[in-house]
Design an enzyme around this catalytic site. Structure first.
Site, mmCIF file in Angstrom:
data_model
loop_
_atom_site.group_PDB
_atom_site.id
_atom_site.type_symbol
_atom_site.label_atom_id
_atom_site.label_comp_id
_atom_site.label_asym_id
_atom_site.label_seq_id
_atom_site.Cartn_x
_atom_site.Cartn_y
_atom_site.Cartn_z
ATOM 1 N N ARG A 192 7.121 0.483 13.646
ATOM 2 C CA ARG A 192 7.825 -0.010 12.283
ATOM 3 C C ARG A 192 8.970 -0.865 12.481
ATOM 4 O O ARG A 192 9.524 -1.468 11.713
ATOM 5 C CB ARG A 192 8.410 1.090 11.491
ATOM 6 C CG ARG A 192 7.247 2.213 10.854
ATOM 7 C CD ARG A 192 7.755 3.182 9.854
ATOM 8 N NE ARG A 192 6.988 4.195 10.006
ATOM 9 C CZ ARG A 192 5.840 4.514 9.086
ATOM 10 N NH1 ARG A 192 5.589 3.468 8.350
ATOM 11 N NH2 ARG A 192 5.241 5.477 9.129
ATOM 12 N N ALA B 289 3.134 -0.887 4.900
ATOM 13 C CA ALA B 289 2.619 -0.663 6.349
ATOM 14 C C ALA B 289 2.080 -2.195 6.655
ATOM 15 O O ALA B 289 2.256 -2.615 7.806
ATOM 16 C CB ALA B 289 1.429 0.033 6.396
ATOM 17 N N ARG C 260 13.068 4.138 12.199
ATOM 18 C CA ARG C 260 12.080 4.964 12.400
ATOM 19 C C ARG C 260 11.057 4.597 13.879
ATOM 20 O O ARG C 260 11.561 4.382 14.805
ATOM 21 C CB ARG C 260 11.246 4.995 11.171
ATOM 22 C CG ARG C 260 12.084 5.218 10.011
ATOM 23 C CD ARG C 260 11.483 5.033 8.641
ATOM 24 N NE ARG C 260 10.159 5.722 8.538
ATOM 25 C CZ ARG C 260 9.254 5.696 7.479
ATOM 26 N NH1 ARG C 260 9.339 4.615 6.816
ATOM 27 N NH2 ARG C 260 8.121 6.530 7.596
ATOM 28 N N TYR D 18 11.191 8.911 1.337
ATOM 29 C CA TYR D 18 11.276 7.701 0.153
ATOM 30 C C TYR D 18 11.975 8.279 -0.927
ATOM 31 O O TYR D 18 11.843 7.669 -2.080
ATOM 32 C CB TYR D 18 9.617 7.226 0.012
ATOM 33 C CG TYR D 18 9.030 6.710 1.265
ATOM 34 C CD1 TYR D 18 9.483 5.606 1.883
ATOM 35 C CD2 TYR D 18 8.062 7.345 1.733
ATOM 36 C CE1 TYR D 18 9.007 4.859 2.694
ATOM 37 C CE2 TYR D 18 7.307 6.816 3.001
ATOM 38 C CZ TYR D 18 7.787 5.718 3.433
ATOM 39 O OH TYR D 18 7.289 4.924 4.650
ATOM 40 N N ASN E 177 8.085 -5.707 -1.056
ATOM 41 C CA ASN E 177 7.865 -4.668 0.100
ATOM 42 C C ASN E 177 6.271 -4.431 0.263
ATOM 43 O O ASN E 177 5.612 -4.143 -0.181
ATOM 44 C CB ASN E 177 8.377 -3.396 -0.519
ATOM 45 C CG ASN E 177 8.497 -1.951 0.266
ATOM 46 O OD1 ASN E 177 7.889 -2.411 1.245
ATOM 47 N ND2 ASN E 177 8.996 -1.086 -0.245
ATOM 48 N N PRO F 19 0.634 -1.203 -0.038
ATOM 49 C CA PRO F 19 -0.015 -0.189 0.148
ATOM 50 C C PRO F 19 0.946 1.325 -0.036
ATOM 51 O O PRO F 19 1.809 1.348 0.835
ATOM 52 C CB PRO F 19 -0.752 0.008 1.225
ATOM 53 C CG PRO F 19 -0.160 -0.995 2.144
ATOM 54 C CD PRO F 19 0.466 -2.318 1.294
ATOM 55 N N ASN F 20 0.357 2.400 -0.799
ATOM 56 C CA ASN F 20 0.825 3.702 -0.727
ATOM 57 C C ASN F 20 2.088 3.526 -1.642
ATOM 58 O O ASN F 20 2.567 4.845 -2.125
ATOM 59 C CB ASN F 20 1.301 4.348 0.473
ATOM 60 C CG ASN F 20 -0.168 4.349 1.366
ATOM 61 O OD1 ASN F 20 -1.480 4.661 0.944
ATOM 62 N ND2 ASN F 20 -0.346 3.867 2.468
ATOM 63 N N GLU G 45 12.532 -9.843 1.742
ATOM 64 C CA GLU G 45 12.051 -8.505 2.037
ATOM 65 C C GLU G 45 12.727 -7.405 1.476
ATOM 66 O O GLU G 45 14.048 -7.228 1.835
ATOM 67 C CB GLU G 45 11.809 -8.481 3.533
ATOM 68 C CG GLU G 45 11.140 -7.403 3.983
ATOM 69 C CD GLU G 45 11.118 -7.427 5.596
ATOM 70 O OE1 GLU G 45 11.830 -8.026 6.346
ATOM 71 O OE2 GLU G 45 10.265 -6.893 6.132
ATOM 72 N N ARG H 186 4.897 11.050 -1.875
ATOM 73 C CA ARG H 186 4.700 10.474 -0.705
ATOM 74 C C ARG H 186 6.037 10.804 -0.022
ATOM 75 O O ARG H 186 7.079 10.215 -0.058
ATOM 76 C CB ARG H 186 4.491 9.172 -0.663
ATOM 77 C CG ARG H 186 4.344 8.605 0.385
ATOM 78 C CD ARG H 186 4.211 6.941 0.434
ATOM 79 N NE ARG H 186 3.823 6.344 1.688
ATOM 80 C CZ ARG H 186 4.319 5.398 2.010
ATOM 81 N NH1 ARG H 186 4.664 4.374 1.316
ATOM 82 N NH2 ARG H 186 4.126 4.970 3.514
ATOM 83 N N HIS I 68 12.828 -2.885 1.853
ATOM 84 C CA HIS I 68 12.242 -1.649 2.137
ATOM 85 C C HIS I 68 13.157 -0.339 1.706
ATOM 86 O O HIS I 68 14.132 -0.683 1.562
ATOM 87 C CB HIS I 68 12.077 -1.271 3.800
ATOM 88 C CG HIS I 68 11.226 -2.338 4.364
ATOM 89 N ND1 HIS I 68 9.796 -2.343 4.204
ATOM 90 C CD2 HIS I 68 11.706 -3.639 4.691
ATOM 91 C CE1 HIS I 68 9.368 -3.365 4.864
ATOM 92 N NE2 HIS I 68 10.412 -4.135 5.096
ATOM 93 N N LEU I 69 12.186 0.751 0.976
ATOM 94 C CA LEU I 69 13.164 1.815 0.501
ATOM 95 C C LEU I 69 14.105 2.590 1.920
ATOM 96 O O LEU I 69 15.090 2.822 1.848
ATOM 97 C CB LEU I 69 12.128 2.872 -0.001
ATOM 98 C CG LEU I 69 11.361 2.387 -1.079
ATOM 99 C CD1 LEU I 69 10.143 2.953 -1.406
ATOM 100 C CD2 LEU I 69 12.252 2.423 -2.391
HETATM 101 C C1 DQA Z 1 8.399 1.238 3.866
HETATM 102 C C2 DQA Z 1 8.301 1.080 5.264
HETATM 103 C C3 DQA Z 1 7.126 1.093 5.909
HETATM 104 O O1 DQA Z 1 7.188 1.119 7.435
HETATM 105 C C4 DQA Z 1 5.992 1.950 5.200
HETATM 106 O O2 DQA Z 1 4.864 1.798 6.141
HETATM 107 C C5 DQA Z 1 6.001 1.874 3.927
HETATM 108 C C6 DQA Z 1 7.276 1.820 3.145
HETATM 109 C C7 DQA Z 1 9.575 1.159 3.160
HETATM 110 O O3 DQA Z 1 9.618 0.825 1.964
HETATM 111 O O4 DQA Z 1 10.319 2.004 3.642
HETATM 112 O O5 DQA Z 1 4.899 2.145 3.396
HETATM 113 O O6 DQA Z 1 8.093 -0.483 3.607
#
Ligand code: DQA
Length: 141
Positions: free
Chosen positions: A110, A76, A106, A22, A73, A9-10, A97, A17, A99-100
């Site tokens: 998270r 959330a 953080r 990011y 990825n 998501p997102n 896995e 964003r 993550h950016l």
């Molecule tokens: C994320 C880190 C997550 O905590 C966050 O909710 C995201 C992006 C990242 O790629 O850094 O949406 O997965």
């Protein structure tokens, strides 16, 4: 090797964003970056994004017949989804896995990842390069 890259998501809002976290690269740019890295490594990669947990679970369940590995990825959902954890465990496909950002540096909510225990590696904190790290890891075999 056929690799499915799933973005949660997102992540479709990349570029707009929270760019301080990011970066300014858009989701379209992330897709072409992944495509370029995959070509260089000789991997056959498909990149998908969904804002819906159930859709992501359906893709994970189906991937065992069509893909050799999964890069995820979960955004959330990383921090909430026992269902995605269970789906990855159920299919028994190599999973990495990504993550950016660096979620562990953080907010405290998270710090916990439900993906980490079912992934063979986690790459984070390197922006788009986290995906390249994941693909290079898979290409090594
Ligand atoms: C994320 C880190 C997550 O905590 C966050 O909710 C995201 C992006 C990242 O790629 O850094 O949406 O997965």
């Amino acid at each position: 090797m056929r690799v499915l890259v799933i973005n949660g998501p997102n992540l479709n809002l990349l570029g707009i964003r929270e760019p301080a976290i990011y970066g300014h690269g858009t989701y379209a740019e992330l897709r072409s970056f992944i495509g370029q890295v995959a070509t260089d490594l000789g991997l056959d990669v498909e990149v998908r994004q969904s804002n819906h947990e159930g859709v992501i679970i359906d893709w994970i369940q189906a991937c065992r017949d069509t893909f050799d590995a999964l890069v995820i990825n979960a955004a959330a959902y990383t921090h909430t989804s026992v269902a995605i954890h269970d789906a990855i465990k159920a299919v028994d496909v190599r999973t990495v896995e990504v993550h950016l950002s660096e979620p562990k540096s953080r907010e405290e909510f998270r710090h916990r990842s439900f993906i980490e225990p079912v992934a063979e590696r986690t790459f984070s904190g390197r922006g788009f390069e986290s995906y390249a790290d994941a693909l290079r890891h898979l290409a090594k075999g």
